[in-house]
Scaffold this active site. Structure first.
Site, PDB file in Angstrom:
ATOM      1  N   ARG A 226       0.907  -1.296   0.090  1.00 25.94           N
ATOM      2  CA  ARG A 226      -0.171   0.066   0.067  1.00 25.94           C
ATOM      3  C   ARG A 226       0.879   1.255   0.004  1.00 25.94           C
ATOM      4  O   ARG A 226       2.003   1.384   0.521  1.00 25.94           O
ATOM      5  CB  ARG A 226      -0.834   0.097   1.258  1.00 25.94           C
ATOM      6  CG  ARG A 226      -2.213  -0.967   1.213  1.00 25.94           C
ATOM      7  CD  ARG A 226      -3.245  -0.544   0.025  1.00 25.94           C
ATOM      8  NE  ARG A 226      -4.229  -1.407   0.108  1.00 25.94           N
ATOM      9  CZ  ARG A 226      -4.469  -2.510  -0.603  1.00 25.94           C
ATOM     10  NH1 ARG A 226      -3.132  -3.006  -1.648  1.00 25.94           N
ATOM     11  NH2 ARG A 226      -5.375  -3.428  -0.710  1.00 25.94           N
ATOM     12  N   HIS A 274      -0.942  -0.077  -9.743  1.00 23.20           N
ATOM     13  CA  HIS A 274      -1.608  -0.980  -8.805  1.00 23.20           C
ATOM     14  C   HIS A 274      -2.173  -2.268  -9.571  1.00 23.20           C
ATOM     15  O   HIS A 274      -3.385  -2.535  -9.600  1.00 23.20           O
ATOM     16  CB  HIS A 274      -2.878  -0.228  -8.246  1.00 23.20           C
ATOM     17  CG  HIS A 274      -3.237  -1.079  -6.870  1.00 23.20           C
ATOM     18  ND1 HIS A 274      -3.698  -0.290  -5.694  1.00 23.20           N
ATOM     19  CD2 HIS A 274      -3.214  -2.472  -6.377  1.00 23.20           C
ATOM     20  CE1 HIS A 274      -3.930  -0.998  -4.714  1.00 23.20           C
ATOM     21  NE2 HIS A 274      -3.566  -2.329  -5.190  1.00 23.20           N
TER      22      HIS A 274
HETATM   23  P1  NDP Z   1      -1.240 -11.698   4.970  1.00 27.75           P
HETATM   24  O1  NDP Z   1      -2.147 -11.023   5.952  1.00 27.75           O
HETATM   25  O2  NDP Z   1      -1.455 -13.066   4.648  1.00 27.75           O
HETATM   26  O3  NDP Z   1       0.415 -11.507   5.433  1.00 27.75           O
HETATM   27  C1  NDP Z   1       0.590 -10.179   6.197  1.00 27.75           C
HETATM   28  C2  NDP Z   1       2.072 -10.534   6.733  1.00 27.75           C
HETATM   29  O4  NDP Z   1       2.433  -9.190   7.334  1.00 27.75           O
HETATM   30  C3  NDP Z   1       2.357 -11.429   8.008  1.00 27.75           C
HETATM   31  O5  NDP Z   1       3.312 -12.425   7.764  1.00 27.75           O
HETATM   32  C4  NDP Z   1       2.077 -10.480   9.087  1.00 27.75           C
HETATM   33  O6  NDP Z   1       2.966 -11.033   9.933  1.00 27.75           O
HETATM   34  C5  NDP Z   1       2.920  -9.547   8.658  1.00 27.75           C
HETATM   35  N1  NDP Z   1       2.689  -8.386   9.409  1.00 27.75           N
HETATM   36  C6  NDP Z   1       1.502  -7.527   9.810  1.00 27.75           C
HETATM   37  N2  NDP Z   1       1.687  -6.578  10.514  1.00 27.75           N
HETATM   38  C7  NDP Z   1       2.985  -6.567  10.681  1.00 27.75           C
HETATM   39  C8  NDP Z   1       3.798  -5.762  11.751  1.00 27.75           C
HETATM   40  N3  NDP Z   1       3.198  -4.748  12.353  1.00 27.75           N
HETATM   41  N4  NDP Z   1       5.116  -6.011  11.732  1.00 27.75           N
HETATM   42  C9  NDP Z   1       5.622  -7.051  11.092  1.00 27.75           C
HETATM   43  N5  NDP Z   1       5.020  -7.930  10.330  1.00 27.75           N
HETATM   44  C10 NDP Z   1       3.725  -7.566  10.231  1.00 27.75           C
HETATM   45  O7  NDP Z   1      -1.394 -10.589   3.721  1.00 27.75           O
HETATM   46  P2  NDP Z   1      -1.039 -11.053   2.271  1.00 27.75           P
HETATM   47  O8  NDP Z   1       0.204 -11.541   1.906  1.00 27.75           O
HETATM   48  O9  NDP Z   1      -2.438 -11.654   1.522  1.00 27.75           O
HETATM   49  O10 NDP Z   1      -1.396  -9.727   1.482  1.00 27.75           O
HETATM   50  C11 NDP Z   1      -0.339  -8.531   1.807  1.00 27.75           C
HETATM   51  C12 NDP Z   1      -0.839  -7.248   1.612  1.00 27.75           C
HETATM   52  O11 NDP Z   1      -0.387  -7.057   0.133  1.00 27.75           O
HETATM   53  C13 NDP Z   1      -2.193  -7.020   1.688  1.00 27.75           C
HETATM   54  O12 NDP Z   1      -2.758  -6.370   2.713  1.00 27.75           O
HETATM   55  C14 NDP Z   1      -2.423  -5.861   0.624  1.00 27.75           C
HETATM   56  O13 NDP Z   1      -2.312  -4.658   1.021  1.00 27.75           O
HETATM   57  C15 NDP Z   1      -1.294  -6.014  -0.655  1.00 27.75           C
HETATM   58  N6  NDP Z   1      -1.633  -6.606  -1.916  1.00 27.75           N
HETATM   59  C16 NDP Z   1      -1.599  -5.532  -2.732  1.00 27.75           C
HETATM   60  C17 NDP Z   1      -1.829  -6.136  -4.147  1.00 27.75           C
HETATM   61  C18 NDP Z   1      -1.563  -5.137  -5.221  1.00 27.75           C
HETATM   62  O14 NDP Z   1      -2.033  -5.549  -6.457  1.00 27.75           O
HETATM   63  N7  NDP Z   1      -0.660  -4.315  -5.211  1.00 27.75           N
HETATM   64  C19 NDP Z   1      -2.557  -7.316  -4.320  1.00 27.75           C
HETATM   65  C20 NDP Z   1      -2.732  -8.047  -3.036  1.00 27.75           C
HETATM   66  C21 NDP Z   1      -2.433  -7.368  -1.978  1.00 27.75           C
HETATM   67  P3  NDP Z   1       2.279 -12.395  10.943  1.00 27.75           P
HETATM   68  O15 NDP Z   1       2.803 -13.648   9.886  1.00 27.75           O
HETATM   69  O16 NDP Z   1       3.309 -12.306  12.379  1.00 27.75           O
HETATM   70  O17 NDP Z   1       1.050 -12.304  11.164  1.00 27.75           O
HETATM   71  C1  OXD Z   2      -5.681  -6.328  -2.964  1.00 31.74           C
HETATM   72  C2  OXD Z   2      -5.207  -5.348  -3.903  1.00 31.74           C
HETATM   73  O1  OXD Z   2      -5.414  -5.840  -1.725  1.00 31.74           O
HETATM   74  O2  OXD Z   2      -5.387  -5.533  -4.989  1.00 31.74           O
HETATM   75  O3  OXD Z   2      -6.066  -7.374  -3.283  1.00 31.74           O
HETATM   76  O4  OXD Z   2      -4.602  -4.182  -3.703  1.00 31.74           O
END
Ligand code: NDP
Ligand code: OXD
Length: 311
Positions: A226, A274
């Site tokens: 993001r 995006h």
């Molecule tokens: P997940 O919820 O599966 O994974 C999130 C990861 O971030 C976990 O490992 C979590 O730790 C870690 N995390 C969360 N908060 C913290 C923190 N405060 N400190 C350290 N680590 C942290 O999410 P996804 O992998 O499915 O997706 C990640 C992000 O990617 C989405 O939230 C979205 O914003 C973005 N995205 C962007 C897209 C695009 O097209 N640009 C498409 C899809 C997603 P823990 O394992 O310990 O819980």
């Molecule tokens: C998502 C994205 O969060 O597309 O899946 O950014």
């Protein structure tokens, strides 16, 4: 009894696509395209991408909210969000797309493609130093669905990969760090940094001047999570100083990225709109249909968001 789903996806071609895919799986529901929601009290579910703040509170009988994205910040940030189950996308197709994007851009920095592009502009035939992948330290912020898959792919390519998460994690072939204490050692060993964190109160503005200064000089950043993870003036200053050698940005605090934003024309910045992992209705409709079945059967939903953690 008909069940009504409001769909807000903001792309006319995707509206029809979602409607077709949902009709195949749950033919007895009615899908209404936002803002033509019909009577508000007839709406049972909402499948949404960036609903306007306050919108979800308008449906008095809403039972659940389904995020079209893997991220849910676009929903959670609503101060009037009703206290309902919230689910997010977890989809192999989406994960694979993100993995491709990450591998593409890590390889681009690793193989020094921006430097070769500059040499081509100058019509200079020059060979640059090239470390082996095993000597290139890549770091992934976030080891969830997307971060883990990307880290594994990079490890298979031979990179020296590390990941950072909130809680401790163990991954074959990937060095893992967690929490505030793990961040500095993680950053200090990271030459190519990939951000795949959810946007939460704890991660908003994380990538600021102090954070960037912890990376070794010459590091590159890939942000596909993001825009608000990054403090833009701090990144621009680090790029201009040369401390950060390049940034690939798929996400921005304001989208579409305004035409006069410095990122568009910065020579060290690659902008994509995006698109790193767009949700595909064909593969994602299964989990929406599954959750509609579960809601109607009174069963717990899949891919629920932990509202306390914000992801
Ligand atoms: P997940 O919820 O599966 O994974 C999130 C990861 O971030 C976990 O490992 C979590 O730790 C870690 N995390 C969360 N908060 C913290 C923190 N405060 N400190 C350290 N680590 C942290 O999410 P996804 O992998 O499915 O997706 C990640 C992000 O990617 C989405 O939230 C979205 O914003 C973005 N995205 C962007 C897209 C695009 O097209 N640009 C498409 C899809 C997603 P823990 O394992 O310990 O819980
Ligand atoms: C998502 C994205 O969060 O597309 O899946 O950014």
């Amino acid at each position: 009894m008909s069940w009504v789903l409001v769909l807000k996806v903001d792309a006319p071609t995707r509206e029809a696509w979602w409607q077709t895919e949902l009709a195949r799986r749950v033919p007895d529901i009615e899908v209404r395209i936002w803002p033509d929601t019909g009577p508000l009290d007839a709406v049972d579910g909402a499948l949404v991408w960036y609903p306007p703040p306050g919108d979800l509170a308008r449906y008095p009988n809403l039972q659940a909210i389904f995020s079209i994205g893997a991220g849910v910040d676009h929903i959670i940030n609503d101060p009037d969000l009703p206290a309902l189950p919230l689910t997010r996308m977890v989809d192999t197709n989406l994960t694979e797309r993100m993995r491709e994007y990450v591998v593409l851009h890590v390889l681009r920095y690793h193989r020094r493609q921006p430097d070769y592009d500059a040499l081509q502009q100058a019509r200079r035939w020059e060979e640059l130093d090239q470390p082996h992948a095993s000597g290139r330290r890549v770091g992934i912020l976030g080891l969830g669905e997307l971060g883990t898959s990307s880290a594994n792919a990079l490890a298979l390519l031979g990179f020296d990969v590390a990941g950072w998460s909130r809680r401790p994690k163990s991954l074959d072939g990937v060095a893992t760090f967690h929490g505030a204490d793990g961040l500095v050692p993680f950053l200090s060993r990271t030459e190519i940094l990939v951000c795949l964190l959810p946007l939460t109160a704890a991660t908003s503005g994380l990538i600021d001047a102090a954070f960037l200064a912890r990376l070794p000089a010459g590091a590159a950043l890939i942000n596909a999570a993001r825009g608000d993870h990054v403090v833009d003036p701090d990144l621009l200053a680090a790029l201009d100083r040369g401390h950060i050698t390049g940034a690939t940005l798929d996400v921005f605090s304001e989208e579409p990225l305004p035409a006069d934003h410095a990122y568009w024309r910065h020579p060290k910045v690659t902008v994509t709109p995006h698109i790193s992992a767009i949700t595909d209705p064909v593969s994602s409709a299964d989990q929406v249909a599954e959750n509609i079945h579960r809601l109607r059967a009174g069963e717990p939903l899949i891919n629920l968001v932990d509202l306390n953690q914000g992801y």
